[in-house]
Design an enzyme around this catalytic site. Sequence first.
Site, PDB file in Angstrom:
ATOM      1  N   LYS A  35       0.686  -1.214   0.305  1.00 42.59           N
ATOM      2  CA  LYS A  35       0.018  -0.133   0.004  1.00 42.59           C
ATOM      3  C   LYS A  35       0.814   1.306  -0.100  1.00 42.59           C
ATOM      4  CE  LYS A  35      -3.738   2.067   2.889  1.00 42.59           C
ATOM      5  NZ  LYS A  35      -4.405   1.812   4.217  1.00 42.59           N
ATOM      6  N   ASP A  60      -4.214  -2.081  -1.402  1.00 40.14           N
ATOM      7  CA  ASP A  60      -4.620  -2.450  -0.020  1.00 40.14           C
ATOM      8  C   ASP A  60      -4.964  -3.763   0.299  1.00 40.14           C
ATOM      9  OD1 ASP A  60      -5.633  -2.488   2.452  1.00 40.14           O
ATOM     10  OD2 ASP A  60      -6.429  -0.432   2.508  1.00 40.14           O
ATOM     11  N   ALA A  83       2.536  -7.585   4.822  1.00 40.26           N
ATOM     12  CA  ALA A  83       2.224  -6.570   5.016  1.00 40.26           C
ATOM     13  C   ALA A  83       1.484  -6.371   6.284  1.00 40.26           C
ATOM     14  CB  ALA A  83       0.998  -6.294   4.005  1.00 40.26           C
ATOM     15  N   THR A 131       5.003 -12.684  14.736  1.00 39.52           N
ATOM     16  CA  THR A 131       6.009 -12.085  15.751  1.00 39.52           C
ATOM     17  C   THR A 131       5.904 -12.798  16.991  1.00 39.52           C
ATOM     18  OG1 THR A 131       6.443 -10.131  17.087  1.00 39.52           O
ATOM     19  CG2 THR A 131       4.116 -10.512  16.236  1.00 39.52           C
ATOM     20  N   ASP A 132       6.870 -12.775  17.574  1.00 41.26           N
ATOM     21  CA  ASP A 132       6.992 -13.562  18.760  1.00 41.26           C
ATOM     22  C   ASP A 132       6.198 -12.959  19.872  1.00 41.26           C
ATOM     23  OD1 ASP A 132       8.634 -11.324  19.320  1.00 41.26           O
ATOM     24  OD2 ASP A 132      10.242 -12.198  20.190  1.00 41.26           O
ATOM     25  N   GLU A 133       5.791 -11.424  19.578  1.00 39.26           N
ATOM     26  CA  GLU A 133       4.910 -10.725  20.507  1.00 39.26           C
ATOM     27  C   GLU A 133       3.735 -11.275  20.997  1.00 39.26           C
ATOM     28  OE1 GLU A 133       4.895  -6.450  20.326  1.00 39.26           O
ATOM     29  OE2 GLU A 133       7.010  -6.400  19.541  1.00 39.26           O
ATOM     30  N   TYR A 162      -1.200  -4.065  18.772  1.00 36.93           N
ATOM     31  CA  TYR A 162      -0.332  -4.536  17.762  1.00 36.93           C
ATOM     32  C   TYR A 162      -0.260  -6.228  17.858  1.00 36.93           C
ATOM     33  CZ  TYR A 162       3.813  -6.391  15.467  1.00 36.93           C
ATOM     34  OH  TYR A 162       4.354  -7.168  14.656  1.00 36.93           O
ATOM     35  N   ALA A 164      -2.149  -8.118  19.849  1.00 34.58           N
ATOM     36  CA  ALA A 164      -3.433  -8.645  19.756  1.00 34.58           C
ATOM     37  C   ALA A 164      -3.770  -8.995  18.437  1.00 34.58           C
ATOM     38  CB  ALA A 164      -4.342  -7.961  20.714  1.00 34.58           C
ATOM     39  N   LYS A 166      -1.828  -9.175  15.598  1.00 35.16           N
ATOM     40  CA  LYS A 166      -0.976 -10.165  14.723  1.00 35.16           C
ATOM     41  C   LYS A 166      -1.591 -11.614  15.549  1.00 35.16           C
ATOM     42  CE  LYS A 166       1.901  -9.939  12.627  1.00 35.16           C
ATOM     43  NZ  LYS A 166       1.970  -9.853  11.003  1.00 35.16           N
TER      44      LYS A 166
HETATM   45  P1  NAD Z   1       7.311  -2.615   8.162  1.00 32.76           P
HETATM   46  O1  NAD Z   1       6.264  -1.591   9.077  1.00 32.76           O
HETATM   47  O2  NAD Z   1       8.775  -1.962   7.963  1.00 32.76           O
HETATM   48  O3  NAD Z   1       6.540  -2.665   6.781  1.00 32.76           O
HETATM   49  C1  NAD Z   1       5.180  -3.093   6.734  1.00 32.76           C
HETATM   50  C2  NAD Z   1       5.029  -2.953   5.083  1.00 32.76           C
HETATM   51  O4  NAD Z   1       3.559  -3.314   4.898  1.00 32.76           O
HETATM   52  C3  NAD Z   1       5.218  -1.332   4.485  1.00 32.76           C
HETATM   53  O5  NAD Z   1       5.847  -1.497   3.194  1.00 32.76           O
HETATM   54  C4  NAD Z   1       3.579  -1.088   4.386  1.00 32.76           C
HETATM   55  O6  NAD Z   1       3.635  -0.146   3.190  1.00 32.76           O
HETATM   56  C5  NAD Z   1       2.805  -2.248   4.096  1.00 32.76           C
HETATM   57  N1  NAD Z   1       1.335  -2.256   4.353  1.00 32.76           N
HETATM   58  C6  NAD Z   1       0.926  -1.603   5.472  1.00 32.76           C
HETATM   59  N2  NAD Z   1      -0.253  -1.649   5.455  1.00 32.76           N
HETATM   60  C7  NAD Z   1      -0.553  -2.228   4.257  1.00 32.76           C
HETATM   61  C8  NAD Z   1      -1.994  -2.542   3.478  1.00 32.76           C
HETATM   62  N3  NAD Z   1      -3.329  -2.287   4.292  1.00 32.76           N
HETATM   63  N4  NAD Z   1      -1.922  -3.227   2.389  1.00 32.76           N
HETATM   64  C9  NAD Z   1      -0.729  -3.350   1.909  1.00 32.76           C
HETATM   65  N5  NAD Z   1       0.484  -3.277   2.428  1.00 32.76           N
HETATM   66  C10 NAD Z   1       0.511  -2.535   3.640  1.00 32.76           C
HETATM   67  O7  NAD Z   1       7.178  -3.978   8.853  1.00 32.76           O
HETATM   68  P2  NAD Z   1       8.480  -4.805   9.167  1.00 32.76           P
HETATM   69  O8  NAD Z   1       9.250  -4.427  10.419  1.00 32.76           O
HETATM   70  O9  NAD Z   1       9.256  -5.330   7.764  1.00 32.76           O
HETATM   71  O10 NAD Z   1       7.445  -6.335   9.419  1.00 32.76           O
HETATM   72  C11 NAD Z   1       6.806  -7.055   8.452  1.00 32.76           C
HETATM   73  C12 NAD Z   1       6.170  -8.231   8.739  1.00 32.76           C
HETATM   74  O11 NAD Z   1       7.058  -8.978   9.712  1.00 32.76           O
HETATM   75  C13 NAD Z   1       5.129  -7.999   9.779  1.00 32.76           C
HETATM   76  O12 NAD Z   1       3.987  -8.696   9.474  1.00 32.76           O
HETATM   77  C14 NAD Z   1       5.529  -7.856  11.208  1.00 32.76           C
HETATM   78  O13 NAD Z   1       4.220  -8.061  12.262  1.00 32.76           O
HETATM   79  C15 NAD Z   1       6.390  -9.055  11.097  1.00 32.76           C
HETATM   80  N6  NAD Z   1       7.467  -9.093  12.117  1.00 32.76           N
HETATM   81  C16 NAD Z   1       8.405  -8.073  12.132  1.00 32.76           C
HETATM   82  C17 NAD Z   1       9.289  -7.983  13.211  1.00 32.76           C
HETATM   83  C18 NAD Z   1      10.315  -6.849  13.534  1.00 32.76           C
HETATM   84  O14 NAD Z   1      11.113  -6.876  14.270  1.00 32.76           O
HETATM   85  N7  NAD Z   1      10.301  -5.700  12.398  1.00 32.76           N
HETATM   86  C19 NAD Z   1       9.557  -9.321  13.857  1.00 32.76           C
HETATM   87  C20 NAD Z   1       8.680 -10.417  13.677  1.00 32.76           C
HETATM   88  C21 NAD Z   1       7.563 -10.291  12.781  1.00 32.76           C
HETATM   89  O1  DAU Z   2       9.592  -8.830  18.806  1.00 32.12           O
HETATM   90  C1  DAU Z   2       9.106  -8.735  17.579  1.00 32.12           C
HETATM   91  C2  DAU Z   2       8.580  -7.252  17.381  1.00 32.12           C
HETATM   92  O2  DAU Z   2       9.958  -6.357  17.581  1.00 32.12           O
HETATM   93  C3  DAU Z   2       7.806  -6.915  16.156  1.00 32.12           C
HETATM   94  O3  DAU Z   2       6.711  -7.898  15.893  1.00 32.12           O
HETATM   95  C4  DAU Z   2       7.545  -5.294  16.020  1.00 32.12           C
HETATM   96  O4  DAU Z   2       6.822  -5.050  14.656  1.00 32.12           O
HETATM   97  C5  DAU Z   2       8.733  -4.578  16.173  1.00 32.12           C
HETATM   98  O5  DAU Z   2       8.352  -3.480  16.210  1.00 32.12           O
HETATM   99  C6  DAU Z   2       9.526  -5.095  17.328  1.00 32.12           C
HETATM  100  O6  DAU Z   2       8.647  -4.572  18.452  1.00 32.12           O
HETATM  101  P1  DAU Z   2       9.307  -3.783  19.935  1.00 32.12           P
HETATM  102  O7  DAU Z   2       8.317  -2.974  20.558  1.00 32.12           O
HETATM  103  O8  DAU Z   2      10.180  -4.760  20.715  1.00 32.12           O
HETATM  104  O9  DAU Z   2      10.505  -2.811  18.943  1.00 32.12           O
HETATM  105  P2  DAU Z   2      10.740  -1.174  19.110  1.00 32.12           P
HETATM  106  O10 DAU Z   2      12.020  -0.834  18.333  1.00 32.12           O
HETATM  107  O11 DAU Z   2       9.668  -0.391  19.088  1.00 32.12           O
HETATM  108  O12 DAU Z   2      11.431  -1.439  20.799  1.00 32.12           O
HETATM  109  C7  DAU Z   2      12.509  -2.266  20.999  1.00 32.12           C
HETATM  110  C8  DAU Z   2      12.589  -1.976  22.546  1.00 32.12           C
HETATM  111  O13 DAU Z   2      13.169  -0.784  22.787  1.00 32.12           O
HETATM  112  C9  DAU Z   2      11.420  -1.956  23.461  1.00 32.12           C
HETATM  113  O14 DAU Z   2      11.718  -2.660  24.712  1.00 32.12           O
HETATM  114  C10 DAU Z   2      10.711  -0.612  23.651  1.00 32.12           C
HETATM  115  C11 DAU Z   2      12.237  -0.156  23.677  1.00 32.12           C
HETATM  116  N1  DAU Z   2      12.277   1.553  23.284  1.00 32.12           N
HETATM  117  C12 DAU Z   2      11.701   1.679  21.918  1.00 32.12           C
HETATM  118  C13 DAU Z   2      11.616   2.842  21.638  1.00 32.12           C
HETATM  119  C14 DAU Z   2      11.165   3.223  19.984  1.00 32.12           C
HETATM  120  C15 DAU Z   2      12.779   2.603  24.163  1.00 32.12           C
HETATM  121  O15 DAU Z   2      13.375   2.097  25.074  1.00 32.12           O
HETATM  122  N2  DAU Z   2      12.757   3.601  23.370  1.00 32.12           N
HETATM  123  C16 DAU Z   2      12.196   3.878  22.253  1.00 32.12           C
HETATM  124  O16 DAU Z   2      12.368   5.178  21.835  1.00 32.12           O
END
Ligand code: NAD
Ligand code: DAU
Length: 358
Positions: A35, A60, A83, A131-133, A162, A164, A166
Amino acid sequence: MKNILITGGAGFIGSHVVRTFLTRHKDYHIFNLDKLTYAGNLKNLADIENHPNYTFIRGDIADDKYINELFEKYRFDAVIHLAAETHVDRSILEPMDFIKTNILGTFVLLNAFKNLWNGNYEGKLFYHVSTDEVYGSLPLRGNGDELPKFTETTPYSPRSPYSAAKAGSDHLVKSYFYTFKVPVIVSNCSNNYGPNQFPEKLIPLVINNIRNNKPLPIYGKGENVRDWLYVEDHADAIDTIFHKGTPGETYNIGGAHEMKNIDIVTMICDIVDKKLDRTVGTAQKLITFVKDRPGHDLRYAIDFTKLHDSLGWQPETTFEEGISKTVEWYLHNKEWLENVISGEYLKYYEKQYKQINL
Ligand code: NAD
Ligand code: DAU
C-alpha cells in the site's frame, strides 16, 4: 514459472525477502503488493526494480474486491504475507489501522487464496509472517539456571493492540488449515534489525538521533530484554521454511541474542563514536530515561530448536557483525533517512509507477 505474491515487500523485512527470493529462485515471478504507507519505501528495492521476474503492485490488502480481482488475474501459487502495521507505540495511540490491516487484511488475502484454488491445493502455500509478541512477556529470572523461552506451544497472551491484532491474524490463518485444508505455515520471529528499518524502531532511531545530536529516549529503566536477529537471517529463515516446512505447522525464528535495551543503546553509542572518530562516551551523554511504554513487555526470547532440528536453520550473523554493518549503513545512507522522515520518498513512487489497472 510460479507466481509468488509477497505482501509488504516495500517495508523493512519485506524488501529483504523480495531480494532473497528474486536472487535465489529464477523460476519464480515475484509480485510485490504494498500500500506504501509511511513504512513502505520503493527505494528499498531500487536495485531490483527492473528485474524481469519482478512486478510491483500498489494496493491495500484489506480491499476485498480489489484483492479478489488480483488473485483471479495472476493466480498466485503462493503468498508470503508480511504486510502489516508494525509499530507497537503507534498501536497504542491509533489502533484502528492495526485492526484493518493486520486482521481484516489477512482475512481478505486468506479468503481470496482459498476461493481461487477451491480445494485444489497441490503445490500451493499461504505463508504468514508473524511475531513473537503474540506469546506475551517472559520474566527476567527463571526457577533454576534455565531462563524460560517462547516455544511453538507457548499459549498466546498478546498485550498490545499490535500483538493482539497479529495474534488474531495467526488464529485466522490456522483456522483455514483446520476448517478448509488450506496449506498454511506461520512463523513467529523475534526483533529484527538491519538496513531499511524505519527510524521509529529502537535501533535506527538511536543511530539517527546520535547523528543529529538529539536525546536517546529509553523507556523506563532500559531493563527490558529483546532477542535480536539480523534481517537477512530472517529472510533466509523464511526461504528455508517456505521450501521445507510442513503445512499446518508453526516455526519460531530467533537470533539467540538477548540484550537489555540500555546495553544495546550504550553499545551503539560507542560504535558510532568510533566510526565518527569521536571520543568514546560522547554519544552516551545523549541517553535520556523517559516514561515507560504502557503494558511494556519485559522480555522476549525465542527457542528455535524446532526450526534448527527439523529444517537445519540457524542464524549466521553475529550481533557484533550485524550491528556494525547496520550502523555503517545508516551513517552512509543519510539521504534515505532524511527522505523517509520527511515522506519525500513517496514522490519517487508517483514518478516511477502507476496503479495497475485490472
Ligand atoms: P514495516 O512496517 O517496515 O513494513 C510494513 C509494510 O507493509 C510497508 O511496506 C507498508 O507499506 C505495508 N502495508 C501496511 N499496510 C498495508 C496494507 N493495508 N496493504 C498493503 N500493504 C500494507 O514492517 P516490518 O518490520 O518489515 O514487518 C514485516 C512483517 O514482519 C510484519 O507482519 C511484522 O508483524 C512481522 N515481524 C516484524 C518484526 C520486526 O522486528 N520488525 C519481527 C517479527 C515479525
Ligand atoms: O519482537 C518482534 C517485534 O519487534 C515486532 O513484531 C514489531 O513489529 C517490532 O516493532 C518490534 O517491537 P518492539 O516493540 O520490541 O520494537 P521497538 O523497536 O519499538 O522497541 C524495542 C525495545 O526498545 C522495546 O523494549 C521498547 C524500547 N524502546 C523503543 C523505542 C522506540 C525504547 O526504550 N525507546 C524508544 O524510543
